[in-house]
Design an enzyme around this catalytic site. Structure first.
Site, short mmCIF file in Angstrom:
data_model
loop_
_atom_site.label_atom_id
_atom_site.label_comp_id
_atom_site.label_asym_id
_atom_site.label_seq_id
_atom_site.Cartn_x
_atom_site.Cartn_y
_atom_site.Cartn_z
N TYR A 1 -0.94 9.24 15.52
CA TYR A 1 -0.02 8.12 14.72
C TYR A 1 0.90 7.49 15.94
O TYR A 1 1.45 6.14 16.77
CB TYR A 1 1.01 8.66 14.43
CG TYR A 1 2.44 8.07 14.24
CD1 TYR A 1 2.66 6.99 13.28
CD2 TYR A 1 3.54 9.10 14.06
CE1 TYR A 1 4.20 6.74 12.97
CE2 TYR A 1 4.70 8.32 14.50
CZ TYR A 1 4.83 6.72 13.86
OH TYR A 1 6.22 6.31 13.67
N SER B 1 0.76 -1.15 -0.16
CA SER B 1 0.33 0.23 -0.08
C SER B 1 0.99 1.12 -0.08
O SER B 1 0.75 2.24 -0.08
CB SER B 1 -1.05 0.11 1.71
OG SER B 1 -0.53 0.13 2.38
N ALA C 1 3.09 -0.18 8.68
CA ALA C 1 2.34 1.02 10.08
C ALA C 1 1.92 2.62 8.67
O ALA C 1 2.49 1.96 7.38
CB ALA C 1 3.01 1.61 11.31
N PHE D 1 13.05 9.13 16.12
CA PHE D 1 12.89 10.71 15.10
C PHE D 1 12.97 10.01 13.57
O PHE D 1 12.15 9.32 13.16
CB PHE D 1 13.08 11.32 15.75
CG PHE D 1 12.73 12.18 16.75
CD1 PHE D 1 11.21 12.28 17.21
CD2 PHE D 1 13.46 11.61 18.23
CE1 PHE D 1 11.16 12.73 18.10
CE2 PHE D 1 12.99 12.61 19.12
CZ PHE D 1 11.68 12.71 19.48
N HIS E 1 9.32 13.89 4.96
CA HIS E 1 10.37 14.30 5.75
C HIS E 1 11.25 15.55 5.43
O HIS E 1 11.17 15.59 3.88
CB HIS E 1 10.84 12.85 5.51
CG HIS E 1 10.50 11.84 5.93
ND1 HIS E 1 10.92 11.01 5.82
CD2 HIS E 1 9.62 11.97 6.90
CE1 HIS E 1 9.91 9.86 6.65
NE2 HIS E 1 9.32 10.59 7.49
N LEU E 2 11.77 16.41 5.77
CA LEU E 2 12.99 17.45 5.51
C LEU E 2 14.13 16.64 4.47
O LEU E 2 13.62 18.02 3.00
CB LEU E 2 13.31 17.59 6.93
CG LEU E 2 13.95 19.58 6.80
CD1 LEU E 2 13.29 20.32 6.06
CD2 LEU E 2 14.75 20.21 8.20
N ALA F 1 1.68 24.22 15.25
CA ALA F 1 1.14 23.32 16.03
C ALA F 1 1.65 22.44 16.29
O ALA F 1 1.49 21.85 15.82
CB ALA F 1 -0.36 23.98 16.34
N ARG G 1 16.20 18.63 15.51
CA ARG G 1 15.51 17.46 15.05
C ARG G 1 16.49 16.73 15.62
O ARG G 1 17.62 16.35 14.69
CB ARG G 1 14.64 17.44 14.55
CG ARG G 1 13.39 18.15 13.83
CD ARG G 1 12.29 17.92 14.97
NE ARG G 1 11.21 18.42 15.25
CZ ARG G 1 10.88 19.31 16.06
NH1 ARG G 1 12.16 19.67 16.69
NH2 ARG G 1 10.21 20.35 16.03
N PHE H 1 7.62 -3.35 11.26
CA PHE H 1 8.07 -1.98 10.69
C PHE H 1 6.58 -1.64 9.78
O PHE H 1 6.39 -0.43 9.61
CB PHE H 1 9.02 -2.57 9.82
CG PHE H 1 10.24 -2.51 9.77
CD1 PHE H 1 11.27 -1.21 10.15
CD2 PHE H 1 10.96 -3.70 9.86
CE1 PHE H 1 12.62 -1.65 10.22
CE2 PHE H 1 11.92 -4.33 9.89
CZ PHE H 1 12.83 -2.88 10.64
#
Length: 319
Positions: free
Chosen positions: A138, A34, A72, A166, A184-185, A277, A216, A70
């Site tokens: 999540y 998926s 998810a 993270f 993701h950055l 936020a 991060r 893994f």
């Protein structure tokens, strides 16, 4: 060892599958594709294209000695909008997998959890004894599976490890990040460099950090893979261990942008957006426990090197 990798067609799962094969293990990947990619499953691994909910026949046939989990759903924003999907897949699917393991006589599992289980921490770096107060569905769904593993260890003799981290970055075995919806950055910055998007949005530059942008934690995917392989034989029956994984210091958003500029030679235009936020100024995990217990230590701690690995694989994929 016969190992089943649930979610082995995804970014992290495929790298761990490659590492297991390199170590001489017999690997079956269970993935409904998926969000994963069939061509990411390394040669030499069998692929069972089924969901976690339908995993019982596969485990009955394969009879694995251990499972690496893994599989998810992992988009934080979507988890708030469609929580039912996250409870169904992350919790309901994990429950089905554990029951399939019980029926197949397999009791050893390493679970890919998340440092999102801690929510907004009181102290940084975050230790494993920090309060778990997830701020989104999540993180809550992953924490629920952690609790499930504790109870299965006590009641059914499972030997379990949850690894919390993270941001995963970089590439290994020619495998890198490839998401239909990228959040993701590092890959977002690289998409700007490759012409797939015009600019990168940085959310807030007035945080109490040296350059005003959020800090991060980033763990190279190969270091993460090493941690999973070290964790696999570690727990005894009836034991559930929890380990945090991190690089120890963290990098700011601005540092990541500068590293991407250095690696790609592209200016990577940046648009400054409003703070999001619930975005804490700093999120870094302490890895002291796994370092002491298992001797794990990240080898890829240079940000430019991490970004370069990701860029090289992304460019090779683009041809």
């Amino acid at each position: 060892m016969r190992v089943l990798v649930a979610g082995g067609a995804g970014y992290i799962g495929s790298v761990v599958t490659a590492a297991l094969l390199a170590g001489g293990h017999e690997v079956t990947v269970l993935d409904d594709l998926s969000t994963g990619h069939a061509d990411a499953v390394p040669e030499g691994a069998a692929l069972a294209e089924v969901s976690l909910h339908d995993s019982a026949p596969v485990l009955a046939e394969v009879r694995p000695e251990a499972v690496l989990h893994f599989a998810a759903k992992s988009l934080v924003g979507v988890s708030q909008q469609q929580p039912e999907d996250y409870w169904h897949t992350n919790v309901g699917g994990s429950f089905a997998l554990l029951e399939a393991m019980r029926a197949a006589g397999c009791r050893r599992i390493v679970f890919s959890s998340t440092a999102a289980t801690y929510g907004e921490p009181d102290q940084v770096p975050i230790r494993e004894d920090a309060p778990t107060r997830p701020t989104n569905t999540y993180g809550a769904s992953k924490l629920a599976v952690d609790h499930m593993l504790t109870s299965y260890a006590v009641a059914h003799g499972f030997a379990a490890v949850s690894l919390r981290y993270f941001n995963v970055a970089g590439a290994a075995y020619g495998l890198g990040e490839r998401h239909a919806t990228e959040t993701h950055l590092i890959p977002l910055a690289l998409q700007v460099a490759s012409g797939q998007r015009d600019s990168l949005t940085v959310y807030g530059q007035d945080y109490p950090t040296p350059d005003g942008t959020c800090i991060r934690d980033y763990v190279h995917v190969e270091d993460l893979s090493d941690a999973h392989l070290l964790a696999l034989p570690a727990p005894a029956a009836g034991e559930h261990r929890v380990y945090n994984l991190g690089n120890g210091t963290g990098f700011s958003v601005q540092q990541v942008v500068e590293a991407a500029r250095e690696v790609t030679g592209h200016p990577i235009p940046v648009t400054i957006g409003e703070r999001r936020a619930g975005d804490p100024a700093q999120l870094v995990a302490s890895s002291d426990r796994i370092r002491a217990d298992l001797g794990w230590a990240p080898k890829h701690t240079d940000l430019v090197g991490i970004v370069r690995d990701a860029w090289d694989v992304a460019e090779a994929r683009r041809g």
